[in-house]
Motif scaffolding. Structure first.
Motif, short mmCIF file in Angstrom:
data_model
loop_
_atom_site.label_atom_id
_atom_site.label_comp_id
_atom_site.label_asym_id
_atom_site.label_seq_id
_atom_site.Cartn_x
_atom_site.Cartn_y
_atom_site.Cartn_z
N SER A 21 30.42 3.11 24.52
CA SER A 21 30.16 4.48 24.95
C SER A 21 28.97 5.03 24.18
CB SER A 21 31.38 5.37 24.69
OG SER A 21 32.50 4.93 25.41
N ALA A 23 27.52 8.91 23.52
CA ALA A 23 27.66 10.35 23.73
C ALA A 23 26.37 11.05 23.33
CB ALA A 23 28.83 10.88 22.92
N LYS A 76 30.31 14.84 30.99
CA LYS A 76 30.71 14.51 29.62
C LYS A 76 29.53 14.09 28.77
CE LYS A 76 35.44 13.08 30.72
NZ LYS A 76 36.46 12.02 30.59
N THR A 78 27.90 11.39 28.74
CA THR A 78 28.24 10.08 28.20
C THR A 78 27.83 8.98 29.17
OG1 THR A 78 30.11 11.03 26.99
CG2 THR A 78 30.11 8.64 27.29
#
Length: 122
Positions: A21, A23, A76, A78
């Motif tokens: 991930s 972010a 998000k 992300t």
């Protein structure tokens, strides 16, 4: 100040899966194409995959095509990298990056994360 933070790396055996991930903060995420790059010890940083701002365009390096999948959630802020059927040659530090252009070329990426280590044992 723009910041990208990767997570999800680790040590796995060949054939396993990992999901990375990335972010983002401090930037208008939905305006940026996102890319994943990797750098193995003693090697140059190489392009892995890029996704356009809305996910409508994706480009994979041949070495990961069919095994890796990139996706993004703009709400998000992300971007994800699903890595399946991992091989020892996938061992590297993986970086996410943001670019105002949909491109495979690292110099055109404006922001970079600090990287996350992925190690695949045989």
């Amino acid at each position: 100040q723009a910041q990208l933070v990767e997570s999800g790396g680790g040590l796995v055996q060949a054939g396993a899966s990992l999901r990375l991930s990335c972010a983002a903060s401090g930037l208008t995420f939905s305006s940026y194409a996102m890319g994943w790059f990797r750098q193995a010890p003693g090697k140059e940083r190489e392009f892995v995959v890029a996704i356009s701002w809305n996910g409508g365009s994706i480009y994979y390096a041949d070495s990961v095509k069919g095994r890796f999948t990139i996706s993004r959630e703009n709400a998000k802020k992300t971007v994800y990298l699903q890595m399946n059927s991992l091989k020892p040659e996938d061992t590297a530090v993986y970086y996410c990056a943001a670019s105002l252009s949909f491109t495979v070329r690292a110099p055109f990426y404006n922001y970079w994360g600090q990287g996350t280590q992925v190690t695949v044992s045989s």
